[in-house]
Scaffold this motif. Structure first.
Motif, PDB file in Angstrom:
ATOM      1  N   PHE A   1       0.754  -1.359  -0.047  1.00 15.20           N
ATOM      2  CA  PHE A   1      -0.114   0.191   0.065  1.00 15.20           C
ATOM      3  C   PHE A   1       0.953   1.223   0.082  1.00 15.20           C
ATOM      4  N   TYR A   2       1.944   1.248   0.937  1.00 17.54           N
ATOM      5  CA  TYR A   2       2.986   2.392   0.946  1.00 17.54           C
ATOM      6  C   TYR A   2       3.754   2.774  -0.426  1.00 17.54           C
ATOM      7  N   GLU A   3       3.843   1.657  -0.931  1.00 15.61           N
ATOM      8  CA  GLU A   3       4.691   1.536  -2.121  1.00 15.61           C
ATOM      9  C   GLU A   3       3.805   1.914  -3.382  1.00 15.61           C
ATOM     10  N   ILE A   4       2.563   1.661  -3.512  1.00 18.35           N
ATOM     11  CA  ILE A   4       1.579   2.098  -4.468  1.00 18.35           C
ATOM     12  C   ILE A   4       1.525   3.716  -4.080  1.00 18.35           C
ATOM     13  N   LEU A   5       1.135   4.132  -2.918  1.00 20.37           N
ATOM     14  CA  LEU A   5       0.994   5.560  -2.677  1.00 20.37           C
ATOM     15  C   LEU A   5       2.383   6.225  -3.080  1.00 20.37           C
ATOM     16  N   MET A   6       3.558   5.815  -2.762  1.00 22.91           N
ATOM     17  CA  MET A   6       4.614   6.527  -3.163  1.00 22.91           C
ATOM     18  C   MET A   6       4.727   6.775  -4.700  1.00 22.91           C
ATOM     19  N   GLY A   7       4.444   5.873  -5.436  1.00 20.99           N
ATOM     20  CA  GLY A   7       4.179   5.656  -6.891  1.00 20.99           C
ATOM     21  C   GLY A   7       3.043   6.508  -7.378  1.00 20.99           C
ATOM     22  N   VAL A   8       2.186   6.625  -6.756  1.00 21.42           N
ATOM     23  CA  VAL A   8       1.039   7.679  -7.227  1.00 21.42           C
ATOM     24  C   VAL A   8       1.618   9.283  -6.690  1.00 21.42           C
ATOM     25  N   LEU A   9       2.419   9.325  -5.894  1.00 20.33           N
ATOM     26  CA  LEU A   9       2.786  10.780  -5.266  1.00 20.33           C
ATOM     27  C   LEU A   9       3.805  11.182  -6.336  1.00 20.33           C
ATOM     28  N   TYR A  10       4.798  10.405  -6.731  1.00 18.43           N
ATOM     29  CA  TYR A  10       5.800  10.603  -7.875  1.00 18.43           C
ATOM     30  C   TYR A  10       5.291  10.966  -9.092  1.00 18.43           C
ATOM     31  N   GLY A  11       4.245   9.907  -9.545  1.00 24.77           N
ATOM     32  CA  GLY A  11       3.672   9.981 -10.671  1.00 24.77           C
ATOM     33  C   GLY A  11       2.737  11.424 -10.975  1.00 24.77           C
ATOM     34  N   LEU A  12       2.019  11.770  -9.779  1.00 28.77           N
ATOM     35  CA  LEU A  12       1.324  13.071  -9.819  1.00 28.77           C
ATOM     36  C   LEU A  12       1.977  14.229  -9.926  1.00 28.77           C
ATOM     37  N   GLY A  13       3.403  14.164  -9.295  1.00 28.73           N
ATOM     38  CA  GLY A  13       4.379  15.262  -9.309  1.00 28.73           C
ATOM     39  C   GLY A  13       4.860  15.252 -10.784  1.00 28.73           C
ATOM     40  N   ALA A  14       5.202  14.336 -11.439  1.00 28.64           N
ATOM     41  CA  ALA A  14       5.818  14.163 -12.702  1.00 28.64           C
ATOM     42  C   ALA A  14       4.787  14.859 -13.674  1.00 28.64           C
ATOM     43  N   VAL A  15       3.413  14.619 -13.521  1.00 26.30           N
ATOM     44  CA  VAL A  15       2.465  14.792 -14.278  1.00 26.30           C
ATOM     45  C   VAL A  15       2.188  16.572 -14.389  1.00 26.30           C
ATOM     46  N   ILE A  16       2.211  16.951 -13.136  1.00 24.71           N
ATOM     47  CA  ILE A  16       1.895  18.536 -12.682  1.00 24.71           C
ATOM     48  C   ILE A  16       3.191  19.177 -13.219  1.00 24.71           C
ATOM     49  N   TYR A  17       4.267  18.716 -13.237  1.00 22.59           N
ATOM     50  CA  TYR A  17       5.649  19.388 -13.907  1.00 22.59           C
ATOM     51  C   TYR A  17       5.584  19.448 -15.234  1.00 22.59           C
ATOM     52  N   ALA A  18       5.043  18.256 -15.874  1.00 20.49           N
ATOM     53  CA  ALA A  18       5.137  18.105 -17.407  1.00 20.49           C
ATOM     54  C   ALA A  18       4.168  19.014 -17.914  1.00 20.49           C
ATOM     55  N   ALA A  19       2.747  19.256 -17.231  1.00 22.56           N
ATOM     56  CA  ALA A  19       1.675  19.901 -17.698  1.00 22.56           C
ATOM     57  C   ALA A  19       1.679  21.455 -17.527  1.00 22.56           C
ATOM     58  N   ARG A  20       3.066  21.792 -16.532  1.00 19.83           N
ATOM     59  CA  ARG A  20       3.152  23.233 -16.126  1.00 19.83           C
ATOM     60  C   ARG A  20       1.796  23.819 -15.358  1.00 19.83           C
ATOM     61  N   ILE A  21       1.342  23.051 -14.645  1.00 17.62           N
ATOM     62  CA  ILE A  21      -0.011  23.362 -13.906  1.00 17.62           C
ATOM     63  C   ILE A  21       0.501  23.849 -12.340  1.00 17.62           C
ATOM     64  N   PRO A  22      -0.111  25.166 -11.966  1.00 21.03           N
ATOM     65  CA  PRO A  22      -0.978  25.921 -12.311  1.00 21.03           C
ATOM     66  C   PRO A  22      -0.805  27.008 -13.339  1.00 21.03           C
ATOM     67  N   GLU A  23       0.740  27.349 -13.502  1.00 24.47           N
ATOM     68  CA  GLU A  23       1.060  28.489 -14.082  1.00 24.47           C
ATOM     69  C   GLU A  23       0.665  28.519 -15.519  1.00 24.47           C
ATOM     70  N   ARG A  24       0.347  27.689 -16.233  1.00 24.95           N
ATOM     71  CA  ARG A  24       0.075  27.719 -17.603  1.00 24.95           C
ATOM     72  C   ARG A  24      -1.495  28.387 -17.798  1.00 24.95           C
ATOM     73  N   TRP A  25      -2.289  28.377 -16.531  1.00 29.35           N
ATOM     74  CA  TRP A  25      -3.663  28.916 -16.637  1.00 29.35           C
ATOM     75  C   TRP A  25      -3.564  30.285 -16.559  1.00 29.35           C
ATOM     76  N   LYS A  26      -2.766  30.820 -15.713  1.00 27.46           N
ATOM     77  CA  LYS A  26      -2.401  32.348 -15.094  1.00 27.46           C
ATOM     78  C   LYS A  26      -0.904  32.521 -15.157  1.00 27.46           C
ATOM     79  N   PRO A  27      -0.539  32.946 -16.406  1.00 32.20           N
ATOM     80  CA  PRO A  27       1.108  33.032 -16.567  1.00 32.20           C
ATOM     81  C   PRO A  27       1.649  34.277 -15.836  1.00 32.20           C
TER      82      PRO A  27
END
Length: 390
Positions: free
Chosen positions: A324-350
């Motif tokens: 469970f903790y390992e899956i949660l770790m993967g989710v946190l890493y993955g979510l961070g990578a998605v946010i970084y790649a998508a430039r969220i939230p600054e792309r909405w309000k530069p």
């Protein structure tokens, strides 16, 4: 406009105006450190369009950039406000957090009370003069006649004898939540090795410190920026690879062949990723696919041992808890990578998140959270193996 001081400095040296970045009114950038008379200059923050090409990374962060500052000014800027301040501190605080956890793990795990103490207590009980203890207990009770069922109390005291091994074993079970040691009920006390856990802690600290240094010093020059980015990538590779050491070792420590296979695979992948990150020859565009595939492969390499662990220990609650903790770790890493790649939230309000709240800062916070989650899983592994062995 360039002020009179800058003009006079340039005219009195061999420099030209090409060595000064043009800025809008109210903005100045530091002169390049190529001559002694150019060192004492005023450094101010600039906007995105005033940056040299190698510093242009996120077009949605519009201002508060440091551009080619002297190293001393860069180091002192850790205590000032700019668009990299929180990028530096989110991982620098994470580094000190893991430094504390490393010291805590080394000094407090196992806890203050361990089964070695229980072993010594058992030896003392065996050597005790129980007849004398019985007499002392009787003398300490002034008036048994006033106590209901005092004859029963006397019988209990007189029947006192050396505690059995079963009694001592039950004490061990009671201490299970606080003791991180494994004991044979008769004579042996075993301590499970901690080096895989400390390897992960070292990898986490290296990654977090390298990231903080990269965000702090990359604005100095193109050459230093290139070096710091390579070190940052190497830190990421170190964190990913060392994160697998505790789950693999403690899951398969009773299966040496499997343990060596999984640990050897992730070690080879980790070293390969670090070499590719550090050597300039692998930074050419033709190696981009290989670099991406290697990091992706490192992440996927953790799926097989997790599934294998669940098959081997499907009846163990610790196997499910750590998963469970390992899956949660993967989710946190993955979510961070998605946010970084998508430039969220600054792309909405530069320009609105230049100082705080942009994607890279959120990515840093999620990385630290994921690493702390993995630390928690590591503690469960230690408790599991310390209490049960193979």
């Amino acid at each position: 406009m360039i002020n009179t001081y800058y003009k006079s400095s340039i005219l009195s040296s061999d420099k030209t105006f090409d060595d000064v970045f043009d800025c809008e009114d109210g903005e100045k950038s530091c002169l390049k450190e190529t001559q002694e008379d150019f060192k004492k200059v005023k450094c101010e923050l600039v906007r995105y369009h005033s940056l040299p090409g190698y510093m242009k990374d996120n077009e949605y962060i519009l201002g508060y950039y440091r551009s080619e500052w002297p190293l001393k000014r860069i180091f002192l800027s850790i205590f000032t406000i700019h668009n990299e301040t929180l990028n530096v501190w989110t991982h620098l605080i994470g580094f000190f957090l893991f430094l504390f956890l490393t010291i805590y793990t080394a000094t407090k795990v196992p806890g203050v009370v361990d089964l070695n103490s229980l072993q010594r207590a058992r030896d003392m009980l065996r050597k005790a003069d129980w007849h004398k203890i019985q007499e002392e207990l009787l003398n300490c009770i002034p008036s048994l006649s006033n106590i209901p069922d005092h004859h029963k109390v006397l019988d209990v005291i007189k029947q006192m004898s050396l505690p059995s091994v079963d009694f001592l074993t039950s004490i061990s079970a009671c201490l299970k939540d606080d003791v991180m040691m494994t004991a044979d009920p008769l004579n042996k006390v075993h301590a499970i090795t901690r080096w895989p856990f400390f390897t992960f802690l070292g990898g986490a600290m290296f990654c977090l410190l390298a990231s903080s240094a990269c965000h702090l010093f990359s604005c100095h020059s193109q050459r230093l920026s290139y070096i710091m980015l390579r070190v940052d990538y190497a830190g990421i590779a170190a964190l990913i690879s060392t994160s697998f050491y505790p789950p693999i070792y403690y899951s398969f420590m009773c299966y040496p062949s499997l343990c060596k296979l999984y640990l050897g695979s992730i070690t080879v992948l980790g070293f390969a990723a670090m070499i590719i990150s550090l050597l300039p020859v692998f930074q050419k565009p033709k190696f981009r696919v290989y670099r991406t595939s290697l990091f992706f492969g490192m992440g996927l390499s953790g799926v097989a041992p997790i599934i294998h662990k669940l098959i081997l220990f499907k009846g163990q609650p610790e196997a499910l808890q750590t998963t469970f903790y390992e899956i949660l770790m993967g989710v946190l890493y993955g979510l961070g990578a998605v946010i970084y790649a998508a430039r969220i939230p600054e792309r909405w309000k530069p320009g609105k998140f230049d100082i705080a709240g942009h994607s890279h800062q959120l990515f840093h916070v999620l990385v630290v959270a994921g690493a702390v989650t993995h630390y928690r899983a590591g503690l469960i592994y230690l408790r599991w193996r310390d209490m049960n062995g193979c």
